[in-house]
Motif scaffolding. Sequence first.
Motif, PDB file in Angstrom:
ATOM      1  N   SER A  34       7.846   6.339  11.449  1.00  0.00           N
ATOM      2  CA  SER A  34       7.356   5.796  10.552  1.00  0.00           C
ATOM      3  C   SER A  34       6.028   5.819  10.504  1.00  0.00           C
ATOM      4  O   SER A  34       5.676   5.845  10.908  1.00  0.00           O
ATOM      5  CB  SER A  34       7.945   4.374  10.856  1.00  0.00           C
ATOM      6  N   GLY A  35       5.102   5.384   9.318  1.00  0.00           N
ATOM      7  CA  GLY A  35       4.060   4.991   9.176  1.00  0.00           C
ATOM      8  C   GLY A  35       3.393   3.669   8.433  1.00  0.00           C
ATOM      9  O   GLY A  35       3.848   3.193   8.052  1.00  0.00           O
ATOM     10  N   PHE A  36       2.346   3.958   9.642  1.00  0.00           N
ATOM     11  CA  PHE A  36       2.002   2.489   8.578  1.00  0.00           C
ATOM     12  C   PHE A  36       0.769   2.746   7.918  1.00  0.00           C
ATOM     13  O   PHE A  36      -0.632   3.410   9.169  1.00  0.00           O
ATOM     14  CB  PHE A  36       2.044   1.780  10.327  1.00  0.00           C
ATOM     15  N   CYS A  37      -0.240   2.177   6.925  1.00  0.00           N
ATOM     16  CA  CYS A  37      -1.331   1.983   6.538  1.00  0.00           C
ATOM     17  C   CYS A  37      -2.058   1.280   7.516  1.00  0.00           C
ATOM     18  O   CYS A  37      -1.551  -0.313   7.343  1.00  0.00           O
ATOM     19  CB  CYS A  37      -1.478   1.721   5.006  1.00  0.00           C
ATOM     20  N   TYR A  38      -3.271   1.107   7.507  1.00  0.00           N
ATOM     21  CA  TYR A  38      -3.902  -0.256   7.877  1.00  0.00           C
ATOM     22  C   TYR A  38      -5.483   0.025   7.305  1.00  0.00           C
ATOM     23  O   TYR A  38      -5.652   1.018   7.057  1.00  0.00           O
ATOM     24  CB  TYR A  38      -4.072  -0.028   9.955  1.00  0.00           C
ATOM     25  N   ALA A  39      -6.541  -0.788   7.581  1.00  0.00           N
ATOM     26  CA  ALA A  39      -7.751  -0.804   6.736  1.00  0.00           C
ATOM     27  C   ALA A  39      -8.666  -0.847   7.945  1.00  0.00           C
ATOM     28  O   ALA A  39      -8.785  -0.737   9.321  1.00  0.00           O
ATOM     29  CB  ALA A  39      -7.918  -2.041   6.367  1.00  0.00           C
ATOM     30  N   ARG A  86      -7.565   8.939   7.048  1.00  0.00           N
ATOM     31  CA  ARG A  86      -7.979   7.704   7.848  1.00  0.00           C
ATOM     32  C   ARG A  86      -6.908   6.063   7.059  1.00  0.00           C
ATOM     33  O   ARG A  86      -6.695   6.028   6.223  1.00  0.00           O
ATOM     34  CB  ARG A  86      -9.445   7.189   7.250  1.00  0.00           C
ATOM     35  N   GLY A  87      -6.621   5.177   8.759  1.00  0.00           N
ATOM     36  CA  GLY A  87      -6.437   4.267   7.637  1.00  0.00           C
ATOM     37  C   GLY A  87      -4.850   4.359   7.707  1.00  0.00           C
ATOM     38  O   GLY A  87      -4.226   3.853   7.181  1.00  0.00           O
ATOM     39  N   THR A 103       0.691  -0.763  -0.389  1.00  0.00           N
ATOM     40  CA  THR A 103       0.183   0.118   0.287  1.00  0.00           C
ATOM     41  C   THR A 103       1.036   1.591  -0.124  1.00  0.00           C
ATOM     42  O   THR A 103       1.731   1.386   1.229  1.00  0.00           O
ATOM     43  CB  THR A 103      -0.809  -0.030   1.030  1.00  0.00           C
ATOM     44  N   LYS A 104       1.110   2.099  -0.818  1.00  0.00           N
ATOM     45  CA  LYS A 104       1.197   3.811  -1.275  1.00  0.00           C
ATOM     46  C   LYS A 104       1.711   4.328   0.061  1.00  0.00           C
ATOM     47  O   LYS A 104      -0.042   4.181   0.453  1.00  0.00           O
ATOM     48  CB  LYS A 104       1.006   4.075  -2.227  1.00  0.00           C
ATOM     49  N   GLU A 105       2.320   4.841   0.527  1.00  0.00           N
ATOM     50  CA  GLU A 105       1.900   5.706   1.845  1.00  0.00           C
ATOM     51  C   GLU A 105       1.401   6.859   1.788  1.00  0.00           C
ATOM     52  O   GLU A 105       1.766   7.328   0.698  1.00  0.00           O
ATOM     53  CB  GLU A 105       2.664   5.665   2.430  1.00  0.00           C
ATOM     54  N   PRO A 106       0.649   8.120   2.167  1.00  0.00           N
ATOM     55  CA  PRO A 106       0.042   8.654   1.713  1.00  0.00           C
ATOM     56  C   PRO A 106       0.846  10.150   1.959  1.00  0.00           C
ATOM     57  O   PRO A 106       1.778   9.620   2.926  1.00  0.00           O
ATOM     58  CB  PRO A 106      -1.458   8.894   2.268  1.00  0.00           C
ATOM     59  N   VAL A 107       0.499  11.284   1.141  1.00  0.00           N
ATOM     60  CA  VAL A 107       1.529  12.557   1.668  1.00  0.00           C
ATOM     61  C   VAL A 107       0.555  13.495   2.461  1.00  0.00           C
ATOM     62  O   VAL A 107       0.095  13.846   1.358  1.00  0.00           O
ATOM     63  CB  VAL A 107       2.785  13.115   0.971  1.00  0.00           C
TER      64      VAL A 107
END
Length: 158
Positions: A23-28, A134-135, A4-8
């Motif tokens: 550190s960035g983390f994406c989640y559902a 969000r996420g 998943t591409k991390e948002p900027v």
Amino acid sequence: MAKTKEPVTPAVRFLRQADVPFSGFCYAYTGGGTAEVAKALGVDEHQVIKTLIMETELQPLIMLMHGDREVATGALARQIGAKRVQPCAPQIADKHAGYQVGGTSPFATRRTMPIYCERSILQLDLLYINGGKRGYILRLCSTDLQRLLSPRLVDVAV
């Protein structure tokens, strides 16, 4: 599995400009709040920090609180010298912060607001806080949070 591409987001740009390691983390995202984040990342919910947009009779404010605690609004009002403090309606919170509720970050908000932080948050080495979408959650040191935001420390957790 596709990455998943991390948002900027404005928050990410702010931290990069300040040269803060994170550190960035994406989640559902399903609207499950800090419990959802803690479970998705495998961390203690106490380390997941809520960014709450609240208001007094005079102005909006940001309140940072542990995910497993609530804000005693009467105690907060007394500590900041307000008649009362209450959460903003989601549409109003979105307008003040420039982020959608569920994705509110305390960094690079649309409107400059006073920032209050539960004192015990700064005792954490690492914390997890919303990255402006969000996420998307950021992990950073509490010392960086304190240095960048200079929040007023309060004791209002219940």
